[in-house]
Design an enzyme around this catalytic site. Structure first.
Site, short mmCIF file in Angstrom:
data_model
loop_
_atom_site.label_atom_id
_atom_site.label_comp_id
_atom_site.label_asym_id
_atom_site.label_seq_id
_atom_site.Cartn_x
_atom_site.Cartn_y
_atom_site.Cartn_z
N MET A 1 -3.87 4.89 -7.13
CA MET A 1 -2.69 4.56 -6.35
C MET A 1 -3.14 3.87 -5.07
O MET A 1 -3.72 4.49 -4.19
CB MET A 1 -1.91 5.84 -6.04
CG MET A 1 -0.87 5.64 -4.98
SD MET A 1 0.18 7.05 -4.56
CE MET A 1 -0.81 8.46 -4.85
N PRO A 2 -2.89 2.58 -4.92
CA PRO A 2 -3.24 1.88 -3.69
C PRO A 2 -2.35 2.32 -2.52
O PRO A 2 -1.14 2.47 -2.67
CB PRO A 2 -2.99 0.41 -4.01
CG PRO A 2 -2.84 0.32 -5.49
CD PRO A 2 -2.39 1.67 -5.94
N VAL A 3 -2.98 2.55 -1.39
CA VAL A 3 -2.26 2.87 -0.16
C VAL A 3 -2.66 1.81 0.87
O VAL A 3 -3.83 1.65 1.19
CB VAL A 3 -2.62 4.28 0.36
CG1 VAL A 3 -1.90 4.55 1.67
CG2 VAL A 3 -2.30 5.34 -0.67
#
Length: 64
Positions: A1-3
């Site tokens: 999950m890219p943040v």
């Protein structure tokens, strides 16, 4: 999950911040081949008094 964390100087409209979130989400989704639902974007607005350039707060630069 890219943040993705984005810091901007306070003062832009809610619509502009929304546009940034949408555009960054789209770019990250396409570039990293992940569903948009997995992308998280955090926008932090920093007051002009707390953002310095060359040792001077931006608030002071605007008052010149």
């Amino acid at each position: 999950m890219p943040v993705i964390n984005i810091q901007i100087i306070q003062g832009r409209s809610a619509e502009k911040v929304k546009e940034v979130i949408q555009n960054v989400t789209e770019t990250i989704s396409v570039t990293l081949d992940v569903p948009k639902e997995r992308v998280r974007v955090i926008v932090t607005e920093v007051p002009k008094t707390h953002w310095g350039i060359g040792g001077t707060p931006v608030s002071d630069m605007l008052n010149r």
